[in-house]
Motif scaffolding. Sequence first.
Motif, PDB file in Angstrom:
ATOM      1  N   ARG A 146       0.426  -1.153   0.170  1.00 53.59           N
ATOM      2  CA  ARG A 146      -0.138  -0.040  -0.141  1.00 53.59           C
ATOM      3  C   ARG A 146       1.045   1.608  -0.363  1.00 53.59           C
ATOM      4  O   ARG A 146       0.485   2.262  -0.989  1.00 53.59           O
ATOM      5  N   ASN A 147       2.296   1.373   0.555  1.00 58.93           N
ATOM      6  CA  ASN A 147       2.736   2.107   0.866  1.00 58.93           C
ATOM      7  C   ASN A 147       3.320   2.866  -0.384  1.00 58.93           C
ATOM      8  O   ASN A 147       3.660   4.081  -0.541  1.00 58.93           O
ATOM      9  N   VAL A 148       4.008   1.458  -1.282  1.00 58.28           N
ATOM     10  CA  VAL A 148       4.561   1.134  -2.076  1.00 58.28           C
ATOM     11  C   VAL A 148       3.937   2.083  -3.601  1.00 58.28           C
ATOM     12  O   VAL A 148       4.277   3.151  -4.508  1.00 58.28           O
ATOM     13  N   ASN A 149       2.170   1.786  -3.216  1.00 57.11           N
ATOM     14  CA  ASN A 149       1.438   2.108  -4.589  1.00 57.11           C
ATOM     15  C   ASN A 149       1.055   3.608  -3.905  1.00 57.11           C
ATOM     16  O   ASN A 149       0.703   4.435  -5.678  1.00 57.11           O
ATOM     17  N   ASN A 150       0.888   4.126  -2.845  1.00 57.43           N
ATOM     18  CA  ASN A 150       0.829   5.289  -2.444  1.00 57.43           C
ATOM     19  C   ASN A 150       1.947   6.512  -2.979  1.00 57.43           C
ATOM     20  O   ASN A 150       0.964   7.322  -3.630  1.00 57.43           O
ATOM     21  N   LEU A 152       3.835   5.943  -5.300  1.00 53.41           N
ATOM     22  CA  LEU A 152       3.771   6.001  -7.033  1.00 53.41           C
ATOM     23  C   LEU A 152       2.908   6.340  -7.613  1.00 53.41           C
ATOM     24  O   LEU A 152       2.950   7.743  -8.222  1.00 53.41           O
ATOM     25  N   VAL A 153       1.482   6.842  -7.355  1.00 55.37           N
ATOM     26  CA  VAL A 153       0.645   7.685  -7.473  1.00 55.37           C
ATOM     27  C   VAL A 153       0.663   9.060  -6.844  1.00 55.37           C
ATOM     28  O   VAL A 153       0.125   9.595  -7.451  1.00 55.37           O
ATOM     29  N   ALA A 154       1.431   9.432  -5.492  1.00 52.35           N
ATOM     30  CA  ALA A 154       1.401  10.672  -5.433  1.00 52.35           C
ATOM     31  C   ALA A 154       2.313  11.372  -6.513  1.00 52.35           C
ATOM     32  O   ALA A 154       2.032  12.743  -6.677  1.00 52.35           O
ATOM     33  N   PHE A 155       3.651  10.720  -6.852  1.00 54.25           N
ATOM     34  CA  PHE A 155       4.792  11.017  -7.582  1.00 54.25           C
ATOM     35  C   PHE A 155       3.754  11.518  -8.961  1.00 54.25           C
ATOM     36  O   PHE A 155       3.394  12.550  -9.485  1.00 54.25           O
ATOM     37  N   SER A 156       2.804  10.879  -8.795  1.00 53.94           N
ATOM     38  CA  SER A 156       2.350  11.323 -10.757  1.00 53.94           C
ATOM     39  C   SER A 156       0.850  12.107 -10.381  1.00 53.94           C
ATOM     40  O   SER A 156       1.038  12.679 -11.250  1.00 53.94           O
ATOM     41  N   ALA A 157       0.972  11.898  -9.468  1.00 53.41           N
ATOM     42  CA  ALA A 157      -0.236  13.004  -9.204  1.00 53.41           C
ATOM     43  C   ALA A 157       0.515  14.608  -9.059  1.00 53.41           C
ATOM     44  O   ALA A 157      -0.057  15.379  -9.856  1.00 53.41           O
ATOM     45  N   ARG A 158       1.275  14.550  -8.555  1.00 55.93           N
ATOM     46  CA  ARG A 158       2.209  15.606  -8.586  1.00 55.93           C
ATOM     47  C   ARG A 158       2.452  15.872  -9.742  1.00 55.93           C
ATOM     48  O   ARG A 158       2.510  17.241 -10.080  1.00 55.93           O
ATOM     49  N   TYR A 160       1.095  15.504 -12.984  1.00 59.25           N
ATOM     50  CA  TYR A 160       0.315  16.011 -13.547  1.00 59.25           C
ATOM     51  C   TYR A 160      -1.063  16.912 -13.216  1.00 59.25           C
ATOM     52  O   TYR A 160      -1.879  17.383 -13.346  1.00 59.25           O
ATOM     53  N   LYS A 161      -0.363  17.966 -11.936  1.00 61.12           N
ATOM     54  CA  LYS A 161      -0.786  18.982 -10.575  1.00 61.12           C
ATOM     55  C   LYS A 161      -2.300  18.343 -10.251  1.00 61.12           C
ATOM     56  O   LYS A 161      -3.519  18.669 -10.563  1.00 61.12           O
ATOM     57  N   MET A 162      -2.789  17.040 -10.015  1.00 59.33           N
ATOM     58  CA  MET A 162      -3.684  16.021  -9.760  1.00 59.33           C
ATOM     59  C   MET A 162      -3.766  16.766  -7.802  1.00 59.33           C
ATOM     60  O   MET A 162      -2.734  16.890  -7.221  1.00 59.33           O
ATOM     61  N   ASN A 163      -4.423  16.405  -7.551  1.00 63.50           N
ATOM     62  CA  ASN A 163      -4.762  16.585  -6.051  1.00 63.50           C
ATOM     63  C   ASN A 163      -4.664  15.349  -5.205  1.00 63.50           C
ATOM     64  O   ASN A 163      -4.678  14.160  -5.748  1.00 63.50           O
ATOM     65  N   ILE A 164      -3.387  15.606  -4.443  1.00 62.64           N
ATOM     66  CA  ILE A 164      -2.603  14.423  -4.176  1.00 62.64           C
ATOM     67  C   ILE A 164      -3.457  13.427  -2.925  1.00 62.64           C
ATOM     68  O   ILE A 164      -3.673  12.210  -3.203  1.00 62.64           O
ATOM     69  N   ALA A 165      -4.276  14.581  -2.542  1.00 65.74           N
ATOM     70  CA  ALA A 165      -5.278  13.414  -1.576  1.00 65.74           C
ATOM     71  C   ALA A 165      -6.488  12.793  -2.075  1.00 65.74           C
ATOM     72  O   ALA A 165      -6.590  12.220  -1.495  1.00 65.74           O
ATOM     73  N   ASP A 166      -6.629  13.351  -3.366  1.00 69.08           N
ATOM     74  CA  ASP A 166      -7.564  12.721  -3.972  1.00 69.08           C
ATOM     75  C   ASP A 166      -7.254  10.906  -4.391  1.00 69.08           C
ATOM     76  O   ASP A 166      -8.338  10.468  -4.638  1.00 69.08           O
ATOM     77  N   VAL A 167      -6.396  10.505  -4.388  1.00 70.95           N
ATOM     78  CA  VAL A 167      -5.815   9.287  -4.566  1.00 70.95           C
ATOM     79  C   VAL A 167      -5.112   8.647  -4.120  1.00 70.95           C
ATOM     80  O   VAL A 167      -5.311   6.882  -4.728  1.00 70.95           O
ATOM     81  N   VAL A 168      -3.821   8.962  -2.964  1.00 72.16           N
ATOM     82  CA  VAL A 168      -3.758   7.966  -2.291  1.00 72.16           C
ATOM     83  C   VAL A 168      -4.787   7.203  -1.635  1.00 72.16           C
ATOM     84  O   VAL A 168      -5.392   8.234  -0.962  1.00 72.16           O
ATOM     85  N   ILE A 169      -4.960   5.800  -0.874  1.00 67.21           N
ATOM     86  CA  ILE A 169      -5.650   5.294   0.002  1.00 67.21           C
ATOM     87  C   ILE A 169      -5.087   5.105   1.079  1.00 67.21           C
ATOM     88  O   ILE A 169      -3.964   4.894   1.426  1.00 67.21           O
ATOM     89  N   GLY A 170      -6.169   5.045   1.515  1.00 65.23           N
ATOM     90  CA  GLY A 170      -5.663   3.947   3.572  1.00 65.23           C
ATOM     91  C   GLY A 170      -5.684   4.996   4.311  1.00 65.23           C
ATOM     92  O   GLY A 170      -5.748   6.379   4.430  1.00 65.23           O
ATOM     93  N   GLU A 171      -5.254   4.998   5.417  1.00 65.72           N
ATOM     94  CA  GLU A 171      -4.558   5.851   6.815  1.00 65.72           C
ATOM     95  C   GLU A 171      -3.133   4.952   7.126  1.00 65.72           C
ATOM     96  O   GLU A 171      -2.592   4.329   6.434  1.00 65.72           O
ATOM     97  N   GLY A 172      -2.682   5.911   8.563  1.00 68.13           N
ATOM     98  CA  GLY A 172      -1.478   6.224   8.751  1.00 68.13           C
ATOM     99  C   GLY A 172      -0.858   6.463   8.542  1.00 68.13           C
ATOM    100  O   GLY A 172      -1.021   7.409   7.550  1.00 68.13           O
ATOM    101  N   GLU A 173       0.555   6.887   8.993  1.00 67.48           N
ATOM    102  CA  GLU A 173       1.660   7.968   8.878  1.00 67.48           C
ATOM    103  C   GLU A 173       2.378   8.348   7.156  1.00 67.48           C
ATOM    104  O   GLU A 173       2.040   9.886   6.852  1.00 67.48           O
ATOM    105  N   VAL A 174       2.133   7.075   6.617  1.00 69.58           N
ATOM    106  CA  VAL A 174       3.360   7.539   5.271  1.00 69.58           C
ATOM    107  C   VAL A 174       1.246   7.792   4.013  1.00 69.58           C
ATOM    108  O   VAL A 174       1.969   9.180   3.795  1.00 69.58           O
TER     109      VAL A 174
END
Length: 279
Positions: A146-150, A152-158, A160-174
């Motif tokens: 989950r951390n790895v996938n999040n 990767l998707v966070a870097f992609s969102a950044r 392509y100027k997307m809202n990172i909070a919209d694409v990261v899943i789950g809870e926790g510190e990471v």
Amino acid sequence: MSNYYCLVAGLPEVAFDGSKSAYNVERFKEEIYPELSAEDAACVDLFFLERDNANLLDILRKGDEAEIGLQGCYSRSELEEIISAAKNGDSVSKNVPSYICRFIEHYISNEGNANIIWADVLSAYYYDYATRCANGFIADWFKFNRNVNNILVAFSARKYKMNIADVVIGEGEVADALRTSGARDFGLTNELDYFESIQRLSENPRLQERERQLDEIRWKWLEDNSVFNYFSVERLFVFLLKLSIIERWAELDADKGMLRYKELIAELKSGMDSKSVEL
């Protein structure tokens, strides 16, 4: 947890070197899975449930026209029965993972909402369930993924100027750091020993090469974190995961690689047009 001396002793050596293995996932399911205790089988089910996720989503979207992929823990008819029970408000077997019922109910209630990325919602439910596994090693494996996938998707969102909070899943510190930090590394370089490897990987424009590097990172995590697991279910789980990685690359060819590339692009475009994941 049980010990499986004979099963582990009889496992063949597997390597991530481009060669095929005489063993495969389906053989594991037929020969090894039935020998597991009920408690350990429930842990291994988490691997096969990922297949059920894809099949479940396909049935919900397409009904009778859905083409079921690899079988997980449930057959097509069993998944259809679970869906039907949820729609009619009937009780579902207590053996069915709770996240499946929660997801079906959420899907039914919000089916007309075109802004929901259902694959992301299901992944969020699935990882939340899997990371609560009573087996610490297996729970950590799903937290790692989950951390790895999040990341990767966070870097992609950044990018392509997307809202990172919209694409990261789950809870926790990471997940919280990825959603809120404006730092180049999201403040995670010193928190995760694999962060820099994932960051470099995210910058690789060659999709197939990047996915192979990702599987190499997964393989290394499995080896590094199972050193002291000898004849336990953890050793069998690692073997199963390695088989799935080998199979995927043995079957991958240029046409499939291009198809996967188009699927990822379509998913990205869909994400850019959609709002946040709704739980």
